[in-house]
Design a protein around this motif. Structure first.
Motif, PDB file in Angstrom:
ATOM      1  N   ALA A 228      30.349  42.225  37.283  1.00  0.00           N
ATOM      2  CA  ALA A 228      30.435  40.770  37.100  1.00  0.00           C
ATOM      3  C   ALA A 228      29.070  40.142  37.358  1.00  0.00           C
ATOM      4  O   ALA A 228      28.626  39.265  36.609  1.00  0.00           O
ATOM      5  N   ALA A 229      28.385  40.621  38.390  1.00  0.00           N
ATOM      6  CA  ALA A 229      27.051  40.082  38.682  1.00  0.00           C
ATOM      7  C   ALA A 229      26.105  40.345  37.508  1.00  0.00           C
ATOM      8  O   ALA A 229      25.262  39.520  37.172  1.00  0.00           O
TER       9      ALA A 229
ATOM     10  N   GLN B 269      22.346  37.185  39.165  1.00  0.00           N
ATOM     11  CA  GLN B 269      22.736  36.229  38.118  1.00  0.00           C
ATOM     12  C   GLN B 269      21.523  35.462  37.582  1.00  0.00           C
ATOM     13  O   GLN B 269      21.476  35.075  36.419  1.00  0.00           O
TER      14      GLN B 269
ATOM     15  N   MET C  41      26.826  40.238  34.530  1.00  0.00           N
ATOM     16  CA  MET C  41      27.127  39.291  33.458  1.00  0.00           C
ATOM     17  C   MET C  41      26.528  37.917  33.769  1.00  0.00           C
ATOM     18  O   MET C  41      26.690  36.973  33.012  1.00  0.00           O
ATOM     19  N   GLY C  42      25.936  37.779  34.947  1.00  0.00           N
ATOM     20  CA  GLY C  42      25.388  36.489  35.336  1.00  0.00           C
ATOM     21  C   GLY C  42      26.323  35.687  36.224  1.00  0.00           C
ATOM     22  O   GLY C  42      26.087  34.516  36.484  1.00  0.00           O
ATOM     23  N   VAL C  43      27.403  36.332  36.689  1.00  0.00           N
ATOM     24  CA  VAL C  43      28.338  35.637  37.562  1.00  0.00           C
ATOM     25  C   VAL C  43      27.767  35.600  38.983  1.00  0.00           C
ATOM     26  O   VAL C  43      27.308  36.617  39.491  1.00  0.00           O
ATOM     27  N   ASP C  44      27.799  34.418  39.596  1.00  0.00           N
ATOM     28  CA  ASP C  44      27.414  34.294  40.996  1.00  0.00           C
ATOM     29  C   ASP C  44      28.636  34.705  41.825  1.00  0.00           C
ATOM     30  O   ASP C  44      29.553  33.927  42.039  1.00  0.00           O
TER      31      ASP C  44
ATOM     32  N   ARG D 114      36.991  29.516  32.132  1.00  0.00           N
ATOM     33  CA  ARG D 114      35.807  30.311  32.443  1.00  0.00           C
ATOM     34  C   ARG D 114      35.830  30.749  33.903  1.00  0.00           C
ATOM     35  O   ARG D 114      35.538  31.907  34.223  1.00  0.00           O
TER      36      ARG D 114
ATOM     37  N   ARG E  69      38.788  36.945  37.595  1.00  0.00           N
ATOM     38  CA  ARG E  69      39.405  38.235  37.255  1.00  0.00           C
ATOM     39  C   ARG E  69      38.341  39.325  37.155  1.00  0.00           C
ATOM     40  O   ARG E  69      38.558  40.466  37.575  1.00  0.00           O
ATOM     41  N   ALA E  70      37.189  38.964  36.585  1.00  0.00           N
ATOM     42  CA  ALA E  70      36.117  39.956  36.467  1.00  0.00           C
ATOM     43  C   ALA E  70      35.619  40.381  37.852  1.00  0.00           C
ATOM     44  O   ALA E  70      35.443  41.571  38.122  1.00  0.00           O
TER      45      ALA E  70
ATOM     46  N   TYR F 168      28.554  34.707  29.674  1.00  0.00           N
ATOM     47  CA  TYR F 168      29.013  33.852  30.774  1.00  0.00           C
ATOM     48  C   TYR F 168      28.076  32.665  31.022  1.00  0.00           C
ATOM     49  O   TYR F 168      28.525  31.564  31.313  1.00  0.00           O
TER      50      TYR F 168
ATOM     51  N   ARG G 106      38.375  33.495  34.303  1.00  0.00           N
ATOM     52  CA  ARG G 106      37.907  34.770  33.754  1.00  0.00           C
ATOM     53  C   ARG G 106      36.919  35.419  34.722  1.00  0.00           C
ATOM     54  O   ARG G 106      36.969  36.621  34.983  1.00  0.00           O
ATOM     55  N   ALA G 107      36.047  34.580  35.282  1.00  0.00           N
ATOM     56  CA  ALA G 107      35.070  35.108  36.243  1.00  0.00           C
ATOM     57  C   ALA G 107      35.795  35.651  37.476  1.00  0.00           C
ATOM     58  O   ALA G 107      35.426  36.698  38.015  1.00  0.00           O
TER      59      ALA G 107
ATOM     60  N   VAL H 138      32.023  32.659  43.249  1.00  0.00           N
ATOM     61  CA  VAL H 138      33.386  32.886  42.785  1.00  0.00           C
ATOM     62  C   VAL H 138      34.310  33.197  43.968  1.00  0.00           C
ATOM     63  O   VAL H 138      35.455  32.742  44.017  1.00  0.00           O
TER      64      VAL H 138
END
Ligand SMILES: Nc1ncnc2c1ncn2[C@@H]1O[C@H](COP(=O)(O)OP(=O)(O)O)[C@@H](O)[C@H]1O
Ligand SMILES: [Mg+2]
Lengths: 235, 368
Positions: free
Chosen positions: B251-252, A72, B254-257, B236, B242-243, A103, B239-240, B261
């Motif tokens: 998901a990672a 991330q 996309m910048g999701v930690d 947000r 669900r992703a 995001y 959504r994270a 989550v």
């Protein structure tokens, strides 16, 4: 230099997938990384984006070492990876997929603006924005995957086989889009099995075979290299 | 050779299907006969009694639903059953209990009533604080549980975190027993919300009591479920979640930690279970180290019934299970002690006949 990979070694357990590769990419370039199935192309991209931890080597992005940096955080620094097989969130709507792309963008207004821009570039996605991502056709999913990546306004875009499974017409379209993204200032590392197409839009190219770079140079000269023609251009 | 292998491959399936059909027909015919008997032959209960059963079912079902959501969220995101989730709920019950006890110990005398304590002087505020404490305690428990018992096993074979979950469950029961003694304690409600008090409504010539604690619990359950739905669908974080549930790696990208989550998922699951735990305390009245076990298993049943991994499914499953187990014994004309058996029978039947539940389960394959 934007990206500088030095002596990168990556293993899956006992299987050595990359055996010390060197690769550079200058700001504004499209660099093609071509090679057959299992050569290690996806492994290279996944290591750059932080999904895989290498055994050894160095990856510098804008001068900073990014090995060991969390995925991330790598996204936050401006590297966006469009994975092989598109990897759309099939149960999220098209618009939610795009929002996932942005995001890390906390500014709602800026996010809305990038969304509008994405819809201008991909009107098809606007028509389908309330539809689940999984209901799109293969070509539309590839468009969505690229649009989702653009939502993050990347400095460097890593594309893993964007032409995979698409008809020649769609491949043309996708490559036009890739070129136009590059024209607007995004550097691109393009992984392809379709060497002809990739080298035709790239500045430079690297040829990967069983985990090692066997050839590199100007895209133009690679297109005329007898070895490349023999192995990858069906000559 | 091909013919032979295809025969030997199909025969067990066919036998299994026949056995399933036979069991299914026997169960359905038996239940239909019993229900017919109770409703039309014996006419053992009047409408008022059925309404009483229905109300009880909705109240308890709301609590099951809140707990079931936790099973389903965690399954959706990690593909594992958090068998310590009942204990997370139990921690919530204790959290609320200690706050109510503490508030009851604070004097708040007035001229008219010199013995008044804070709990009875401010009943609504007290209940609110109890819910806050229970929710916080259980969220923290959920967070720690994931961090300590599951995260180190993230990439281990699938059986490992399940065993760890059962271990955590036993550990928590014993830890609470050691810390707070195995004794059963009464949950201290404010007088205004005393158990067994409420509104009386007349149905078919009889008085039916609708308890304050029951109404409070049910209304709060529904509000929390709506809140959760909005959180998951419209925000947000949702959504994270669900992703991540669908595809962690992407998901990672996309910048999701992803780890954050997953932690959030356990915190949210814990919060809902904690709220249900406090409801359980104020409505049913007893608190002790083992209290999370039965509602935990019931809520797991509810989650499977609704379709594990499916959030509306968990809500529906909880309410349906609550209703079935409160109406079921009477409708089938069997002993009321057997209500737990009904719940587990439902679990077995769902697993045999419709493993994907009422609303369809999330497929784990897609995620791994
Ligand atoms: N998850 C994995 N586990 C084990 N081996 C893998 C895994 N992913 C890839 N490999 C192996 O690593 C090598 C390189 O794979 P990959 O990078 O996917 O190649 P490419 O993208 O060029 O087709 C192959 O030999 C492949 O079998
Ligand atoms: Mg690949």
């Amino acid at each position: 230099m934007m990206l500088e990979i030095t002596d990168l070694k990556v293993s899956y357990g006992a299987i050595q997938a990359l055996r010390g590769i060197d690769l550079t990419l200058n700001e504004g370039e499209i660099v093609a990384l071509i090679g057959g199935n299992g050569a290690g192309k996806s492994t290279t991209l996944q290591t750059i984006s932080g999904l895989l931890k290498p055994v050894s080597g160095s990856i510098r992005f804008l001068g900073d070492e990014i090995i060991g940096v969390a995925p991330q955080e790598i996204v936050a620094r401006g590297i966006i990876h469009v994975p092989e097989g598109r990897r759309i969130f099939s149960s999220l709507t098209v618009e939610e997929n795009l929002e996932m792309g942005a995001y890390l963008q906390r500014d709602k207004i800026a996010k809305q603006r990038t969304l509008e821009e994405a819809y201008v570039r991909f009107p098809r996605l606007k028509e389908r924005r309330k539809q689940a991502g999984g209901t799109l056709s293969g070509g539309e999913q590839q468009m969505l995957a690229i649009a989702r990546a653009i939502m993050a306004q990347p400095k460097l875009l890593l594309l893993d086989e964007p032409s995979m499974g698409l008809s020649p017409v769609l491949v043309e379209q996708i490559f036009d889009i890739i070129e136009s993204i590059n024209d607007q200032g995004t550097s691109i590392l393009l992984v392809e099995q379709n060497a002809q197409m990739a080298l035709s839009i790239a500045n430079r190219g690297y040829v990967l075979e069983t985990g090692g770079i066997v050839l590199s140079g100007e895209a133009e000269s690679l297109l005329h290299d007898p070895m490349v023609i023999e192995a990858y251009l069906g000559g | 050779m091909t013919a032979l292998s295809s025969v030997s491959f199909k025969t067990p399936q066919l036998v299994a299907r026949i056995i399933r059909s036979v069991i299914g027909i026997i169960v359905v015919v038996w239940a239909a006969m019993r229900i017919y008997n109770v409703l039309f032959v014996n006419q053992a209960y009047g409408l008022d009694t059925w309404v009483r059963f229905g109300i009880t079912g909705l109240i308890i079902g709301g609590m099951y639903a809140l707990i079931a959501i936790g099973y389903t969220l965690v399954y959706g995101i990690l593909g594992m059953i958090n068998f310590a989730h009942g204990e997370v709920m139990m921690i919530g019950t204790f959290g609320g209990y200690f706050v109510l006890e503490a508030l009851a110990a604070i004097p708040a005398p007035t001229l008219a009533n010199p013995d008044l304590n804070f709990l009875n002087a401010q009943p609504l505020l007290s209940i609110l604080l109890a819910f806050l404490a229970g929710t916080l305690a259980a969220s923290l428990m959920g967070y720690l549980l994931e961090k300590i018992a599951y995260r180190p096993l993230r990439n281990a074979p699938r059986l490992a975190p399940l065993i760890s979950a059962i271990g955590a469950s036993i550990f928590l029961q014993n830890a609470v027993q050691l810390l707070f003694s195995p004794q059963l304690r009464d949950y201290t409600n404010p007088d205004a919300l005393a158990r067994g008090t409420g509104w009386s409504i007349e149905i078919a010539g009889s008085q039916v009591l609708v308890t304050y604690t029951g109404v409070l619990s049910f209304v709060l359950s529904i509000l929390l479920m709506v809140g959760l739905y909005v959180l998951v669908q419209k925000t947000r974080i949702g959504r994270a979640m669900r992703a991540v549930a669908q595809d962690k790696k992407t998901a990672a990208l996309m910048g999701v930690d992803v780890d954050a989550v997953i932690s959030q998922t356990f915190i949210i699951s814990g919060a809902l279970a904690g709220a249900a735990g406090v409801m359980w305390g104020i409505h049913n009245g007893l608190v002790y180290y083992f209290l999370g076990f039965i509602p935990g298993i019931k809520a797991f049943t509810a989650a499977v019934l609704g379709g594990i991994g499916n959030i509306p499914g968990a809500m529906l499953g909880g309410l349906v299970l609550g209703l079935v187990e409160s109406i079921g014994p009477a409708a089938l004309g069997i002993d009321f002690q057997l209500k737990d058996v009904i719940a587990f029978l439902i679990l077995v039947l769902v697993l045999i006949f419709r493993p994907s539940g009422l609303l369809g389960a999330a497929s784990v394959e897609e995620k791994l």
